[in-house]
Structure formats: structure tokens, C-alpha cells
Enzyme design. Sequence first.
Site, PDB file in Angstrom:
ATOM      1  N   GLU A 173       5.341  -3.060 -12.498  1.00  0.00           N
ATOM      2  CA  GLU A 173       5.689  -2.020 -11.508  1.00  0.00           C
ATOM      3  C   GLU A 173       5.095  -0.658 -11.874  1.00  0.00           C
ATOM      4  O   GLU A 173       5.804   0.354 -11.909  1.00  0.00           O
ATOM      5  CB  GLU A 173       7.212  -1.919 -11.357  1.00  0.00           C
ATOM      6  CG  GLU A 173       7.821  -3.174 -10.777  1.00  0.00           C
ATOM      7  CD  GLU A 173       9.283  -3.048 -10.355  1.00  0.00           C
ATOM      8  OE1 GLU A 173       9.936  -2.051 -10.694  1.00  0.00           O
ATOM      9  OE2 GLU A 173       9.769  -3.976  -9.676  1.00  0.00           O
ATOM     10  N   GLU A 292       9.197 -11.148  -9.265  1.00  0.00           N
ATOM     11  CA  GLU A 292      10.602 -10.702  -9.241  1.00  0.00           C
ATOM     12  C   GLU A 292      11.101 -10.852  -7.815  1.00  0.00           C
ATOM     13  O   GLU A 292      10.554 -10.233  -6.896  1.00  0.00           O
ATOM     14  CB  GLU A 292      10.752  -9.239  -9.686  1.00  0.00           C
ATOM     15  CG  GLU A 292      10.544  -9.037 -11.171  1.00  0.00           C
ATOM     16  CD  GLU A 292      10.880  -7.620 -11.646  1.00  0.00           C
ATOM     17  OE1 GLU A 292      11.781  -6.968 -11.064  1.00  0.00           O
ATOM     18  OE2 GLU A 292      10.225  -7.178 -12.605  1.00  0.00           O
TER      19      GLU A 292
HETATM   20  O1  AHR Z   1      14.891  -6.962 -12.569  1.00  0.00           O
HETATM   21  C1  AHR Z   1      15.396  -5.670 -12.743  1.00  0.00           C
HETATM   22  C2  AHR Z   1      14.315  -4.604 -12.665  1.00  0.00           C
HETATM   23  O2  AHR Z   1      13.854  -4.518 -11.353  1.00  0.00           O
HETATM   24  C3  AHR Z   1      13.068  -4.858 -13.466  1.00  0.00           C
HETATM   25  O3  AHR Z   1      13.183  -4.407 -14.772  1.00  0.00           O
HETATM   26  C4  AHR Z   1      12.042  -4.059 -12.743  1.00  0.00           C
HETATM   27  O4  AHR Z   1      10.748  -4.581 -12.884  1.00  0.00           O
HETATM   28  C5  AHR Z   1      12.528  -4.018 -11.317  1.00  0.00           C
HETATM   29  O5  AHR Z   1      12.536  -2.742 -10.814  1.00  0.00           O
END
Ligand code: AHR
Length: 516
Positions: A173, A292
Site C-alpha cells: 500500500e 487483501e
Molecule cells: O489488514 C489490515 C491492514 O489493512 C494492512 O496492514 C494494510 O495493508 C491494510 O490497510
Amino acid sequence: MSTVDVRLDRDSVIGATDPRLFGAFIEHLGRCVYGGIYEPGHPKADQKGFRKDVLALVRELGPTIMRYPGGNFVSGYNWEDGVGPVKDRPARLDLAWMSTEPNTFGTNEFVDWCRAADVEPMLAVNLGTRDGDAARNLVEYCNHPRGTALSDLRRKHGYGKPHGIKFWCLGNEMDGWWQMEMKTATEYGRIATEAAKMMKWIDPSIELAACGSSGRTMPTYGTWEDTVLEHTFEHVEFISLHTYLNNYADDTPAFLASPDLMDQFIEEVVAIADAVAARRHSSKRIMLSFDEWNVWYRTRRNRNERVKVGWPVAPEILEEAYNMQDALTFGGACISLLNHADRVKVACLAQLVNVIAPIMTETGGTAWRQTIFHPFSDFSNLGRGNVLRATVNSPAYSASYLDPRGAVDNHYPLPAVPYLKVSAVHDEKAGTLTLFALNRHLNDDMTVDFITKGFSELAVRQAHQLHDKDLLAFNTAKRPNRIKPLPLSDIKLQKRGLRATLRPASWNVIRLKASK
Ligand code: AHR
């Protein structure tokens, strides 16, 4: 509701599911590692400190690949802190989660845990506070056989054989202000390219994912992907996507519709990646790593709240309790991933234990399945094979989904949401056809005719349903099976397919023996 029909043709295939579509994620965050997968001294811990009760649930859940060590955490991580004798490892402030990281669990423990859980390890490198040099050193430490300072260091640490890590994320990110040393797309594109070059010079067999936007709602979404791929195109195989679905608006129909935005997100990123390829007259196709995804909104906390509690080790943060409607939306997300099996080759449920997770534990106590455990285990254990292109004829509704982090008015219109969301997976080898069906109607049963072509004989092998009148019900340590799958019996085989009746607001799985 009138009868809904779904047409399926054995020869009309979207794509084959890659085994890595069914991944998950372990971050040094809250109680995911410490008190989650790893708890030396717990009555059920093995000699390495791995909780065997958690391992048993992980095997049942069925993830195939595991992303580690972050997430936001990785952008400040020194991998060297987590290897070698535990007594020599430093404790450090983790600025991602305002916690203290004791580093008693690191890369080698993670690989050991993956072997015990029978999952493939996947590593992310720090491209926030560090750069290509630290990344290439980690590849050398993990994957180079012997005869160099770093590979011999691994051997000295007790790992004679290389870990052979195949899949690597180039940071995390990096477009987000919350990241340690966030970057512009150009800055990131350059550093990711240089890191990728060196990592592959050490081990040409690895596959790399460049960071896409941290969400479709980011103001730089679209241009970020375009610029990053313009730099990294020749050096990576994947671009990443992240999505957390929410019900902030307390609008259940919109929440259940929200996985359809994942479909749009995937299709848009594919279009951008293919436009970059077209500009170069390249036939290379960048694949998608949805590394994610989940439902997450109740336990988001801002930095000020975090800092008030000091710098604890493994605090109880992001411990979202998932209810029945979360499991339905989550099931919809599984369907979105399956239906893009041609381009989404890797995906990671974020995360695995305690932190926005399908598995919960009490430190020192028991472990149990959250509601979202069930659709994920269906997805992973039964979703392998060729995903068929389904033609769905379903009544639809309109919704407006709220995402407070949204770029435009915070609302995302969904003008035509079919009540039925469906995916069908044909496993040629096993001779099965598995139907995943989400009835998004809150009040009405839905009768669905699945009309199949290319299968001479069908027989029901197993069929179950996740349904509860109380959409807010959830599982706890004391009532771990409040929400669990129950048999789905209202299925009639027909001449060309079958008819099934699905309860309102239900997740349904029908596995058929399907001969040619
Ligand atoms: O999964 C929780 C968080 O969400 C992770 O650390 C990040 O990559 C995202 O913003």
C-alpha cells in the site's frame, strides 16, 4: 419471487482457479502472531510454540498460500531483527500499529509454521523505510543455496535447505499516507523496478507483485496503476488489489451488493494493465493479486486512539466479531474472485487469526470459527477447477453503497444488483460441479433452476447452507457454533440440471457428481 434461472455450459469456461486464489494473510498486528498462531506455553502449543488447536482450524479452513509479515507493518520492518538466536533479537517500536514488536517470531518461524500448516509461504519486502538492497538481501538469505554470507547465515540459523519462497510482494500500500514512507507512483515505480531487478537476478524463478492502489476509493486510483505498471511492466507478473467491504451505513441490501464493486474493481485493473501492455505492443498479461480482501469496519481505529494506550505487545486490536450478514457479503466476495479466475490468480483473505479473521482465540484459552470461516472453507476446499460462465436471469434491485473513504461523494451507485449471485466450478478430474449461490433477498425464498449443458448425469454429493433469521448473530468462545452450515435439502434433479430453493439471505453450496 419468480423462479430464477442460471444457464451453465461445461465448455464455456472463464478460467481455471489457480491454487493460490485461496490464500490468507498473517501480519505482525495485534494478536495475529502472538497469542494467535504462536503462543509458547499455551497448553496446546507444540515444541515450537505453534498452537495446535489453531493449526487444526487452519487446515480445515484450507488456505493455500500465506502472505507475511504485513501489511502496514512491513513498511518499517527490518527482516534481520527477526532471524538468529531469539535472545539476541531487538524489540522495536512498530509505527504502523503503535505497538512494540518483540521479534521473537520472524521469517524462519513463519516458514516453519507454513510447513506445519501445509501452506505456501509468500513474503512482502519493505519498500517503505528500506529499499532494493534489503529486499535483495532477504531473497539471498531465503533462497540462495549456500556459499555466501547471507545464505550461510541462514544455514547457521538452522536452515540448511533454502526456503524456496516463490511469491514476493514489492512493498505494501505504498500510495497510502498511513504508510511509513509512502511514495508517489513514480517514486514507487522506480524503487519497485530496481528491487525487482535485483531480486530476480538472485532467483529468476520468483514471481513478483507490484503494489496497486490500497483501495478503489483512493484519489490516485487508476493513474497509480497506470504509472506503476509503466515502470514495472517488464519486471513483475502481478499487480495487487485491496478491498475491505463495510456496512457503516447500516444498509444491509447495499452491504450485500458491495461485492459487485469488487467485480468492477477487478475489471478496471485488468483494463488498465492491458492498456499498458497495448501501449508496448506486448502480449504479456499482468495477473492480479487480490492480496487483501475481507469485510472490515467496526474495529478501524485512528492513530490518536492507538497512541493513548502506549506501546503494548500484541494488543487486542482489529478483533472484528463477524455476524451472519458479514458472512453473506464475504461469500459474495468469494464468488467475485472465482468469477475472475482468468485474471485473479492470487488472493489473500486478510487476515487469518484474531485480526479481522475467520479464526479467533483466547490467549491461554480456546479457539473457534467466526461466521466468515464457513464461506471461506467452502470457497477453498470446493472451489478448485474450471469456473463456468454463468448466465443468470434474476430480478435485481438498486443500491447505493457508502464508503466514507470514497473519492466521489462517498457513495457508489449499484443500479442493478441481481438478487442471486452465483459461481459454478467444474472439477474435471474429480468429476464434480460445485455451485456457490448467494440469495441476497432479505425476505423471500428463491427457487433457482440450474440448466446445465454438457453433463450427461448429475447427482448431489453434498449440499449445505448458511442461514439465520438473525443477521446480527455471531459466534463466541461460549457459543462457537451459533452460526454454522446446515444441510440444504430442497434440491430436485431435473432432466437438464436441477432446481434448488434457497432461503432468504443465505449462502448455499451444492456439490454434484457430474459426468460427461
Ligand atoms: O489488514 C489490515 C491492514 O489493512 C494492512 O496492514 C494494510 O495493508 C491494510 O490497510
